[in-house]
Design a protein around this motif. Structure first.
Motif, PDB file in Angstrom:
ATOM      1  N   TRP A 192     -96.854  -4.272  65.069  1.00  0.00           N
ATOM      2  CA  TRP A 192     -95.474  -3.884  65.317  1.00  0.00           C
ATOM      3  C   TRP A 192     -94.850  -4.812  66.365  1.00  0.00           C
ATOM      4  O   TRP A 192     -95.509  -5.180  67.348  1.00  0.00           O
ATOM      5  N   THR A 193     -93.589  -5.113  66.161  1.00  0.00           N
ATOM      6  CA  THR A 193     -92.871  -5.889  67.179  1.00  0.00           C
ATOM      7  C   THR A 193     -92.395  -4.941  68.285  1.00  0.00           C
ATOM      8  O   THR A 193     -92.269  -3.730  68.074  1.00  0.00           O
ATOM      9  N   ASN A 194     -92.104  -5.492  69.454  1.00  0.00           N
ATOM     10  CA  ASN A 194     -91.592  -4.661  70.555  1.00  0.00           C
ATOM     11  C   ASN A 194     -90.264  -4.015  70.171  1.00  0.00           C
ATOM     12  O   ASN A 194     -89.977  -2.883  70.576  1.00  0.00           O
ATOM     13  N   GLU A 195     -89.457  -4.726  69.384  1.00  0.00           N
ATOM     14  CA  GLU A 195     -88.172  -4.171  68.931  1.00  0.00           C
ATOM     15  C   GLU A 195     -88.405  -2.936  68.072  1.00  0.00           C
ATOM     16  O   GLU A 195     -87.735  -1.915  68.224  1.00  0.00           O
ATOM     17  N   TYR A 196     -89.370  -3.051  67.170  1.00  0.00           N
ATOM     18  CA  TYR A 196     -89.681  -1.918  66.297  1.00  0.00           C
ATOM     19  C   TYR A 196     -90.157  -0.731  67.133  1.00  0.00           C
ATOM     20  O   TYR A 196     -89.743   0.413  66.908  1.00  0.00           O
ATOM     21  N   ILE A 197     -91.031  -1.002  68.100  1.00  0.00           N
ATOM     22  CA  ILE A 197     -91.569   0.085  68.940  1.00  0.00           C
ATOM     23  C   ILE A 197     -90.426   0.748  69.719  1.00  0.00           C
ATOM     24  O   ILE A 197     -90.322   1.987  69.762  1.00  0.00           O
ATOM     25  N   ALA A 198     -89.546  -0.079  70.299  1.00  0.00           N
ATOM     26  CA  ALA A 198     -88.444   0.462  71.110  1.00  0.00           C
ATOM     27  C   ALA A 198     -87.541   1.357  70.275  1.00  0.00           C
ATOM     28  O   ALA A 198     -87.065   2.404  70.719  1.00  0.00           O
ATOM     29  N   LYS A 199     -87.318   0.947  69.017  1.00  0.00           N
ATOM     30  CA  LYS A 199     -86.420   1.684  68.138  1.00  0.00           C
ATOM     31  C   LYS A 199     -87.073   2.966  67.614  1.00  0.00           C
ATOM     32  O   LYS A 199     -86.443   4.016  67.519  1.00  0.00           O
ATOM     33  N   THR A 200     -88.368   2.877  67.279  1.00  0.00           N
ATOM     34  CA  THR A 200     -89.039   3.978  66.589  1.00  0.00           C
ATOM     35  C   THR A 200     -89.652   4.992  67.552  1.00  0.00           C
ATOM     36  O   THR A 200     -89.733   6.175  67.244  1.00  0.00           O
ATOM     37  N   TYR A 201     -90.109   4.503  68.706  1.00  0.00           N
ATOM     38  CA  TYR A 201     -90.791   5.382  69.668  1.00  0.00           C
ATOM     39  C   TYR A 201     -90.078   5.298  71.010  1.00  0.00           C
ATOM     40  O   TYR A 201     -90.517   4.576  71.915  1.00  0.00           O
ATOM     41  N   PRO A 202     -88.982   6.033  71.140  1.00  0.00           N
ATOM     42  CA  PRO A 202     -88.134   5.900  72.338  1.00  0.00           C
ATOM     43  C   PRO A 202     -88.834   6.290  73.639  1.00  0.00           C
ATOM     44  O   PRO A 202     -88.345   5.939  74.708  1.00  0.00           O
ATOM     45  N   TRP A 203     -89.967   6.972  73.538  1.00  0.00           N
ATOM     46  CA  TRP A 203     -90.721   7.345  74.750  1.00  0.00           C
ATOM     47  C   TRP A 203     -91.492   6.165  75.341  1.00  0.00           C
ATOM     48  O   TRP A 203     -91.919   6.200  76.492  1.00  0.00           O
ATOM     49  N   ALA A 204     -91.723   5.118  74.520  1.00  0.00           N
ATOM     50  CA  ALA A 204     -92.632   4.028  74.932  1.00  0.00           C
ATOM     51  C   ALA A 204     -92.042   3.215  76.084  1.00  0.00           C
ATOM     52  O   ALA A 204     -90.824   3.052  76.195  1.00  0.00           O
ATOM     53  N   LEU A 205     -92.936   2.721  76.924  1.00  0.00           N
ATOM     54  CA  LEU A 205     -92.510   1.902  78.060  1.00  0.00           C
ATOM     55  C   LEU A 205     -92.340   0.459  77.586  1.00  0.00           C
ATOM     56  O   LEU A 205     -93.283  -0.308  77.558  1.00  0.00           O
ATOM     57  N   VAL A 206     -91.125   0.149  77.178  1.00  0.00           N
ATOM     58  CA  VAL A 206     -90.875  -1.183  76.615  1.00  0.00           C
ATOM     59  C   VAL A 206     -89.880  -1.972  77.473  1.00  0.00           C
ATOM     60  O   VAL A 206     -89.408  -3.027  77.053  1.00  0.00           O
ATOM     61  N   GLY A 207     -89.551  -1.470  78.659  1.00  0.00           N
ATOM     62  CA  GLY A 207     -88.516  -2.104  79.477  1.00  0.00           C
ATOM     63  C   GLY A 207     -87.242  -1.287  79.348  1.00  0.00           C
ATOM     64  O   GLY A 207     -86.829  -0.920  78.238  1.00  0.00           O
ATOM     65  N   LYS A 208     -86.609  -0.974  80.473  1.00  0.00           N
ATOM     66  CA  LYS A 208     -85.457  -0.065  80.455  1.00  0.00           C
ATOM     67  C   LYS A 208     -84.163  -0.789  80.094  1.00  0.00           C
ATOM     68  O   LYS A 208     -83.760  -1.716  80.786  1.00  0.00           O
ATOM     69  N   PRO A 209     -83.527  -0.395  78.986  1.00  0.00           N
ATOM     70  CA  PRO A 209     -82.207  -0.962  78.692  1.00  0.00           C
ATOM     71  C   PRO A 209     -81.139  -0.260  79.543  1.00  0.00           C
ATOM     72  O   PRO A 209     -81.404   0.797  80.122  1.00  0.00           O
ATOM     73  N   GLU A 210     -79.925  -0.833  79.571  1.00  0.00           N
ATOM     74  CA  GLU A 210     -78.806  -0.236  80.338  1.00  0.00           C
ATOM     75  C   GLU A 210     -78.494   1.173  79.842  1.00  0.00           C
ATOM     76  O   GLU A 210     -78.068   2.035  80.591  1.00  0.00           O
ATOM     77  N   SER A 211     -78.731   1.384  78.548  1.00  0.00           N
ATOM     78  CA  SER A 211     -78.217   2.587  77.891  1.00  0.00           C
ATOM     79  C   SER A 211     -78.955   3.877  78.240  1.00  0.00           C
ATOM     80  O   SER A 211     -78.516   4.964  77.886  1.00  0.00           O
ATOM     81  N   ARG A 212     -80.122   3.793  78.872  1.00  0.00           N
ATOM     82  CA  ARG A 212     -80.838   5.036  79.181  1.00  0.00           C
ATOM     83  C   ARG A 212     -81.534   4.918  80.541  1.00  0.00           C
ATOM     84  O   ARG A 212     -81.621   3.845  81.125  1.00  0.00           O
ATOM     85  N   GLY A 213     -82.045   6.077  80.987  1.00  0.00           N
ATOM     86  CA  GLY A 213     -82.778   6.096  82.242  1.00  0.00           C
ATOM     87  C   GLY A 213     -84.213   5.622  82.065  1.00  0.00           C
ATOM     88  O   GLY A 213     -84.591   5.158  80.977  1.00  0.00           O
ATOM     89  N   HIS A 214     -85.008   5.797  83.117  1.00  0.00           N
ATOM     90  CA  HIS A 214     -86.404   5.371  83.051  1.00  0.00           C
ATOM     91  C   HIS A 214     -87.200   6.289  82.133  1.00  0.00           C
ATOM     92  O   HIS A 214     -86.989   7.491  82.132  1.00  0.00           O
ATOM     93  N   ASN A 215     -88.098   5.715  81.383  1.00  0.00           N
ATOM     94  CA  ASN A 215     -89.116   6.516  80.701  1.00  0.00           C
ATOM     95  C   ASN A 215     -90.252   6.768  81.680  1.00  0.00           C
ATOM     96  O   ASN A 215     -90.692   5.835  82.361  1.00  0.00           O
ATOM     97  N   ILE A 216     -90.726   7.977  81.727  1.00  0.00           N
ATOM     98  CA  ILE A 216     -91.864   8.266  82.603  1.00  0.00           C
ATOM     99  C   ILE A 216     -92.994   8.846  81.756  1.00  0.00           C
ATOM    100  O   ILE A 216     -92.802   9.803  81.005  1.00  0.00           O
ATOM    101  N   ILE A 217     -94.148   8.218  81.848  1.00  0.00           N
ATOM    102  CA  ILE A 217     -95.349   8.730  81.183  1.00  0.00           C
ATOM    103  C   ILE A 217     -96.257   9.274  82.274  1.00  0.00           C
ATOM    104  O   ILE A 217     -96.683   8.538  83.157  1.00  0.00           O
TER     105      ILE A 217
END
Lengths: 357, 183
Positions: A192-217
């Motif tokens: 899987w590409t990082n883009e695919y992971i970011a889109k499909t699994y929004p919980w994953a720690l893939v780097g925080k975009p402007e559009s949302r807050g921090h993901n915390i695991i």
């Protein structure tokens, strides 16, 4: 495209299945009877071809925590070991379950307790399906009974792990790990590409975009009110999993009066026992749970209305028998036959027990 | 057709590789196959055995305690497996180092002097293929063309130059087979 058939050991099939399904990382520490997994991965060296990381960690504890880290990134990561090594991983497994992360763990079970023996066993059933680590969590548990299933269940395991954000255990044993059989292998699937992971699994720690807050695991909630909510969420998830993911197989149960229940290599041996029984005119069938959790309770309850007795066969002192008794609500007698400490029951000795039922 | 075979001897006699070549050849011939080794702390000089099953049908148990054929390469294995041959079955053994010969009357028994013949040829490591030849003479379940394919698959490429010698050894085994007790 022509089917590609390989002759390989169960352990090698795990490794090949990982490479071909697009696994991102393997972290493990050698132990018999599953060392071929790490050996095969190291020899194949998939990194230049697929980018899959293969790393011999310094210990089992390190392996499972590397898996914890990789899983938090939404990567498809796995580890494998055998019984004593899996015991060392229990803390990490509980954390991964508590943090709701997907991961694949393979246990090629050997005889115990303690350092035990390197010969096959199924005595880690309780550890796998009843906890093992601390807290109210479940491992989705797949029990392969052939080298083909060792191959197939790697990808299936990852699929289930990501579907439920939960660790999946592939509970095998020394027989299925060491035996060589034919395997039909699939195509190489890209990671899987990082883009695919970011889109499909929004919980994953893939780097925080402007559009949302921090993901915390995390698996730490100091406020018990919050921690209870976490537990309710886990239990609700497990309920859905129990409704949707039960897998099992039956052999000659249509007219069966005696039912054998066995999983993994014991189920293979019991297929032979069914053959011997049928040749002797005994109406015997077999139910093989493929998922040990969730356990195939409903089909067992249904069959209990038809059969006069049930025999569980396990390479343990009798562990799965407890789930069978719960499933059939003790409506028919359930007996256990087992060998343990690394001994494998022979078809003939099980057949002798069958004749007394 | 289902053939359930145990091959047993000392570690280093080529027990596991004989089984592997048989299994690969069967797989090449589109049979179902299973190869289950004993994998204890075996070493050169210790005992070693492998269960090989070749079948037209889906194979059930990969571990067995009764066999259609036993291929026996030392005394310890004879002691352990002579009684595991099904009535009417087949026992093939290398007489080298055997002091207590098999005595059963309800199975067919053949000798193949694999060790002695291999030394005579000048390559002790061919003894297992000579034994295999003896077996294939009595039970020709593998066609020669698939045996070659099995050898190609199971031997690493750097050893492919040895394939003709292995094939010859199989032929030798077919010639030096000695019936001891035939049903």
């Amino acid at each position: 495209m022509a089917k590609e058939i390989k002759l390989m050991k169960g352990n090698e099939a795990i490794a090949e299945g990982a490479i071909r399904c697009g696994c991102d990382g393997y972290f493990g520490y050698p132990i018999t009877p599953q060392s071929e997994i790490l050996e095969y991965l190291t020899a194949e060296n998939p990194y230049p071809k697929t980018g899959m990381v293969v790393l011999q960690a310094e210990s089992e504890t390190a392996s499972i925590n590397m898996v914890y880290g990789g899983a938090a990134l939404g990567k498809r990561v796995m580890t494998t070991s055998s019984s004593p090594g899996i015991s060392l991983m229990q803390e990490g497994l509980s954390y991964i379950a508590g943090a709701e992360l997907p991961a694949l763990v393979v246990n090629v079970v050997r005889g115990g307790p303690g350092l035990g023996t390197i010969q096959p066993s199924q005595a880690d059933y309780f550890q796998t399906v009843k906890g093992g680590g601390h807290g109210d969590y479940r491992l989705i548990t797949l029990a392969p009974a052939s080298v083909q299933e060792m191959y197939d269940f790697v990808e299936l395991g990852f699929d289930l792990a990501f579907k439920y954000r939960n660790p999946v255990m592939l509970l095998s044993d020394g027989v299925i790990g060491q035996v060589m059989e034919k395997v039909e292998v699939g195509e190489y699937k890209p990671r899987w590409t990082n883009e695919y992971i970011a889109k499909t699994y929004p919980w994953a720690l893939v780097g925080k975009p402007e559009s949302r807050g921090h993901n915390i695991i995390t698996s730490l909630q100091l406020d018990p009110v919050v921690q209870e909510k976490v537990n309710h969420k886990l239990q609700a998830k497990y309920k859905v999993c129990e409704e949707n993911e039960v897998r099992y197989e039956t052999f000659q149960t249509e007219d069966a009066e005696i039912l054998l229940v066995a999983y993994g290599s014991s189920a293979r041996i019991c297929q032979k026992v069914v053959q011997l029984g049928r040749e002797a005119g005994i109406k015997v069938g077999l139910l093989r749970p493929i998922t040990l959790w969730p356990f195939p309770k409903k089909p067992l309850l249904e069959l209990s209305k038809q059969v006069k007795s049930i025999l569980t066969v396990e390479m343990s002192a009798g562990q799965m028998i407890e789930d069978v008794k719960l499933a059939v609500e003790c409506k028919v007698p359930v007996q256990h036959y087992g060998r343990f400490g690394g001994m494998i029951p022979t078809p003939t000795e099980i057949f002798e027990v069958l004749k007394t039922l | 057709m289902t053939e359930e075979i145990i091959i047993a001897g000392f570690g280093g006699q080529g027990v596991l590789s004989m089984g592997k070549i048989l299994a690969y050849s069967g797989a090449m011939q589109n049979k179902e196959v299973s190869w289950m080794p004993s994998y204890g702390p075996e070493m050169r000089g210790g005992t070693s055995n492998v269960t090989v099953i070749i079948s037209d049908e889906r194979i059930n148990s990969p571990t067995l305690n009764q066999f259609d054929t036993a291929i026996i390469l030392n005394q310890q294995s004879m002691d352990k497996f002579e009684n595991s041959v099904k009535p009417g079955g087949l026992l093939i053994y290398d007489p080298n180092g055997i002091s207590a010969h098999p005595t059963r009357k309800d199975i067919s028994i053949y000798q193949v002097a694999g060790t002695d013949k291999a030394l005579e040829i000048g390559n002790a490591r061919l003894s297992n293929m000579i034994m295999l030849g003896g077996f294939l003479k009595i039970k020709p379940i593998i066609n020669p063309e698939f045996l070659r394919k099995g050898l190609e698959k199971s031997l690493p490429e750097r050893h492919h130059k040895l394939i003709p010698d292995n094939e010859k050894a199989v032929e030798v085994g077919k010639e030096i087979l000695v019936p001891i007790h035939v049903l």
